[in-house]
Write an enzyme that holds these catalytic residues in place. Sequence first.
Site, mmCIF file in Angstrom:
data_model
loop_
_atom_site.group_PDB
_atom_site.id
_atom_site.type_symbol
_atom_site.label_atom_id
_atom_site.label_comp_id
_atom_site.label_asym_id
_atom_site.label_seq_id
_atom_site.Cartn_x
_atom_site.Cartn_y
_atom_site.Cartn_z
ATOM 1 N N ASN A 9 0.882 -1.168 0.000
ATOM 2 C CA ASN A 9 0.000 0.000 0.000
ATOM 3 C C ASN A 9 0.917 1.214 0.000
ATOM 4 O O ASN A 9 1.461 1.580 1.036
ATOM 5 C CB ASN A 9 -0.893 -0.025 1.253
ATOM 6 N N LYS A 11 0.232 4.221 -0.361
ATOM 7 C CA LYS A 11 -0.394 5.449 0.171
ATOM 8 C C LYS A 11 -0.083 6.617 -0.780
ATOM 9 O O LYS A 11 0.026 6.395 -1.990
ATOM 10 C CB LYS A 11 0.084 5.716 1.601
ATOM 11 N N HIS A 95 -9.587 1.581 4.558
ATOM 12 C CA HIS A 95 -8.304 1.717 5.247
ATOM 13 C C HIS A 95 -8.479 2.686 6.416
ATOM 14 O O HIS A 95 -9.251 3.648 6.329
ATOM 15 C CB HIS A 95 -7.228 2.243 4.285
ATOM 16 N N GLU A 97 -6.869 5.065 7.454
ATOM 17 C CA GLU A 97 -6.674 6.496 7.143
ATOM 18 C C GLU A 97 -7.916 7.077 6.468
ATOM 19 O O GLU A 97 -8.252 8.249 6.677
ATOM 20 C CB GLU A 97 -5.410 6.665 6.279
ATOM 21 N N GLU A 167 -5.652 -4.563 10.504
ATOM 22 C CA GLU A 167 -4.599 -3.580 10.715
ATOM 23 C C GLU A 167 -4.891 -2.799 11.989
ATOM 24 O O GLU A 167 -5.683 -1.837 11.968
ATOM 25 C CB GLU A 167 -4.547 -2.600 9.539
ATOM 26 N N GLY A 173 2.184 2.530 10.603
ATOM 27 C CA GLY A 173 3.143 3.612 10.411
ATOM 28 C C GLY A 173 3.839 4.041 11.695
ATOM 29 O O GLY A 173 4.506 5.076 11.729
ATOM 30 N N SER A 212 3.087 -1.870 10.337
ATOM 31 C CA SER A 212 4.538 -1.953 10.575
ATOM 32 C C SER A 212 5.111 -3.345 10.327
ATOM 33 O O SER A 212 6.067 -3.735 10.988
ATOM 34 C CB SER A 212 4.890 -1.446 11.979
HETATM 35 P P1 PGA Z 1 2.640 0.452 7.560
HETATM 36 O O1 PGA Z 1 1.200 0.668 6.872
HETATM 37 O O2 PGA Z 1 3.163 -0.855 7.048
HETATM 38 O O3 PGA Z 1 3.448 1.626 7.114
HETATM 39 O O4 PGA Z 1 2.394 0.424 9.040
HETATM 40 C C1 PGA Z 1 0.327 -0.397 6.670
HETATM 41 C C2 PGA Z 1 -0.974 0.117 6.090
HETATM 42 O O5 PGA Z 1 -1.414 1.201 6.476
HETATM 43 O O6 PGA Z 1 -1.597 -0.543 5.221
#
Ligand code: PGA
Length: 250
Positions: A9, A11, A95, A97, A167, A173, A212
Amino acid sequence: MRQKLVAGNWKMNGSRASIKELLDGIKKGIGDVVNSEVAVCAPAIYIGEVESQLSGTPVAWGAQNLSTEASGAFTGEIAASMINDFNCKYVLVGHSERRTLYGEGDAVVAKKYAVARAAGLKPVLCIGETLDERESGVTEQVCARQIQAVIELEGVDALADGVIAYEPVWAIGTGKTASPEQAQEVHAFIRRILADQDAGVAEKVQILYGGSMNAANAAELLAQPDIDGGLIGGASLKAEDFLTICRAAG
Ligand code: PGA
């Protein structure tokens, strides 16, 4: 045995130049990944480029969001048919976000899941609890509610056409990964609540872990019996790290 899926992803990251370099690196190393499926979810504006660079390779591609509407006066939105037009296989829905920064609630996410599915895309339904919710002991209720919204709209069978990504919001993140045991516990819970409604769907659906996941911790997470792959943010932006995760998946 469920096939593993490792999905990047990206982003809102990258440029034409960096994406070319990243995909060149992935294409070079992908031959070692034999059993798992690999995909990248790109910013919409780059999906055409991603399609031309990945066509004919084993790497699939997808979008990060879609509109609930089919077409019309929805400035800035992207329809499922447009995503299909670029031969995407996957689209992320819900997601964290999108849920937290753009106010997407369970009902909107369920509608997006339905629209993606109707278009023949594979929706990746992202679910997970915030830190507050984990600390108040409601992780399971939150995950169940987020999944139930899709089941109520589309029926449990609909989940067999998509992928679930667990998640935990506190792990996204932040560099704080859920421990393999913590993740496995929630994945097993998700499969159990699906099994209560349909054993076949529960057995079939891939449940990815995201938050992460990186080159150093992927193998341990992916070894858990109910973790069927990963949704990778930060570590998917570096070809070598992403490939290490893909190889850990097998
Ligand atoms: P990350 O993001 O691996 O940077 O924690 C995962 C995601 O948001 O899909």
